[in-house]
Design an enzyme around this catalytic site. Structure first.
Site, PDB file in Angstrom:
ATOM      1  N   ASN A  12       0.841  -1.208   0.000  1.00 50.39           N
ATOM      2  CA  ASN A  12       0.000   0.000   0.000  1.00 50.39           C
ATOM      3  C   ASN A  12       0.866   1.244   0.000  1.00 50.39           C
ATOM      4  OD1 ASN A  12      -2.359  -1.560   0.375  1.00 50.39           O
ATOM      5  ND2 ASN A  12      -2.162  -1.473   2.601  1.00 50.39           N
ATOM      6  N   GLY A  40       1.683  -1.296   3.715  1.00 48.77           N
ATOM      7  CA  GLY A  40       1.099  -2.592   3.332  1.00 48.77           C
ATOM      8  C   GLY A  40       1.778  -3.658   4.173  1.00 48.77           C
ATOM      9  N   LYS A  41       0.979  -4.499   4.827  1.00 51.07           N
ATOM     10  CA  LYS A  41       1.577  -5.453   5.767  1.00 51.07           C
ATOM     11  C   LYS A  41       2.615  -6.346   5.095  1.00 51.07           C
ATOM     12  CE  LYS A  41      -2.482  -5.354   8.686  1.00 51.07           C
ATOM     13  NZ  LYS A  41      -1.961  -4.279   9.527  1.00 51.07           N
ATOM     14  N   GLY A 226       5.041  -7.652  25.844  1.00 53.57           N
ATOM     15  CA  GLY A 226       5.987  -8.536  25.147  1.00 53.57           C
ATOM     16  C   GLY A 226       5.286  -9.556  24.276  1.00 53.57           C
ATOM     17  N   ASP A 247       5.059   5.950  16.889  1.00 49.60           N
ATOM     18  CA  ASP A 247       4.123   5.458  15.877  1.00 49.60           C
ATOM     19  C   ASP A 247       4.216   3.931  15.849  1.00 49.60           C
ATOM     20  OD1 ASP A 247       2.641   4.822  13.654  1.00 49.60           O
ATOM     21  OD2 ASP A 247       3.794   6.034  12.242  1.00 49.60           O
ATOM     22  N   ASP A 253       4.487  -5.840  11.819  1.00 53.16           N
ATOM     23  CA  ASP A 253       5.124  -6.222  10.552  1.00 53.16           C
ATOM     24  C   ASP A 253       6.630  -6.410  10.737  1.00 53.16           C
ATOM     25  OD1 ASP A 253       2.645  -5.974   9.425  1.00 53.16           O
ATOM     26  OD2 ASP A 253       2.948  -3.888   8.844  1.00 53.16           O
ATOM     27  N   GLY A 288       6.123   6.149  10.598  1.00 47.66           N
ATOM     28  CA  GLY A 288       5.904   5.492   9.312  1.00 47.66           C
ATOM     29  C   GLY A 288       6.024   3.986   9.388  1.00 47.66           C
ATOM     30  N   SER A 292      10.230   3.026   9.144  1.00 49.26           N
ATOM     31  CA  SER A 292      10.658   2.821  10.534  1.00 49.26           C
ATOM     32  C   SER A 292      11.409   1.505  10.747  1.00 49.26           C
ATOM     33  CB  SER A 292       9.438   2.862  11.467  1.00 49.26           C
ATOM     34  OG  SER A 292       8.657   1.704  11.282  1.00 49.26           O
TER      35      SER A 292
END
Ligand code: RIB
Length: 301
Positions: A12, A40-41, A226, A247, A253, A288, A292
């Site tokens: 994405n 997008g994952k 955790g 964020d 992900d 982001g 990130s």
């Protein structure tokens, strides 16, 4: 030779606004910064794995548009094999609208576009690379029948399948049986098991319930608590690294991409989960999704 890792999933473009808080239905609020960045994952997981040293092939479907072209260019710049990315002439590339509040929490709406048209035939053309992979990592931002097809291929070729069941969605027991490692967060684990997670014992109950569906290894990511690992019938609680979140958008992900890399390097399961917790803790300190994801030299092992 470095083992090959295959990530299959969504790509994405994220349109992100930082705001004091996430608006309630019907409300307009004034936010702060706006930025656009790749997300997008599936793509986030592929980029995270590549940055941490994995030899990654990413399979997805993009539109025939600037967003798709830009995404593919970025994957290539990360050293990701993009040979099996499919272009859809009829549907646009995926887009996500994201609000991030001052605690780093988010709300996300995805227009799947081409991601929703990634079909078993698109996966079939990559069968040779799937067959020789050490791990396949998949999420649920692509059609479920495609995920089921991937699970069949993984079983057929005896390749370990990691399922990150995000976003939360009901999944058949038949599909779950074909999964080697599942990595839900708490709400995804609740949806898959019917167990409400409000404490460590209830998280353990959910993990056992997933294991009873035939999944070898269950890892429930629990944010600041955790990760709970259920592996070879032993439950381990892996602590989170304490950070100030800016964020949290791609925390899960990055966790998944890192987990796959660590396992492919032969790290033991608990050590791999701890590596993944560290990588995702770094990611939440930055803005982001793909922007990130940490590089290997930022982790000590
Ligand atoms: O997991 C975060 C991702 O979810 C974002 O990058 C967004 O694109 C959605 O897919």
């Amino acid at each position: 030779m470095q083992p090959s890792l295959v990530v299959i999933g969504s790509s994405n473009t994220d349109m992100v606004i930082q705001a004091m808080r996430i608006p309630v239905p019907g409300e307009t609020i004034l936010g702060g910064n706006f930025f656009m960045n790749p997300g997008g994952k599936g793509a986030n997981q592929a980029v995270a794995a590549a940055r941490l040293g994995g030899k990654v092939t990413f399979i997805c479907k993009t539109g025939n548009d600037l967003f798709g072209a830009k995404a593919i260019e970025l994957f290539r710049s990360e050293g990701i094999d993009t040979r099996f990315i499919v272009e859809d002439k009829d549907h646009p590339s995926g887009v996500a609208l994201i609000t991030v509040n001052q605690d780093g929490e988010n709300s996300i709406v995805v227009a799947s576009g081409a991601n929703g048209w990634l079909k078993p035939d698109d996966i079939k053309q990559a069968e040779a690379i799937i067959r020789s992979a050490r791990y396949i990592l998949v999420q649920l931002e692509i059609p479920l029948d495609t995920v089921a097809y991937i699970a069949d291929l993984a079983t057929h070729y005896n390749v370990k399948l990691i399922l990150n069941p995000a976003p939360a969605c009901a999944v058949s027991n038949e599909l779950l049986r074909r999964v080697s490692i599942i990595t839900p967060n708490e709400s995804e684990a609740e949806l898959l098991t019917g167990v409400t997670i409000h404490s460590t014992p209830s998280a353990e109950e959910a993990a056992r319930s997933l294991q009873a569906k035939g999944i070898e290894t269950v890892i429930i990511t629990r944010g600041e608590a955790g990760a709970l690992l259920l592996h070879k019938n032993i439950i381990t609680h892996v602590p989170a690294v304490k950070v100030k979140a800016v964020d949290t958008t791609s925390a899960g992900d990055v966790f998944n991409g890192a987990l796959m890399v660590a396992l492919s390097e032969g790290k033991a399961m608990e050590e791999a989960v701890s590596f993944a917790c560290t990588a995702s803790a770094i990611a939440v300190t930055r803005l982001g999704a793909q922007s990130s994801a940490p590089y290997r030299n930022e982790l000590s092992n």
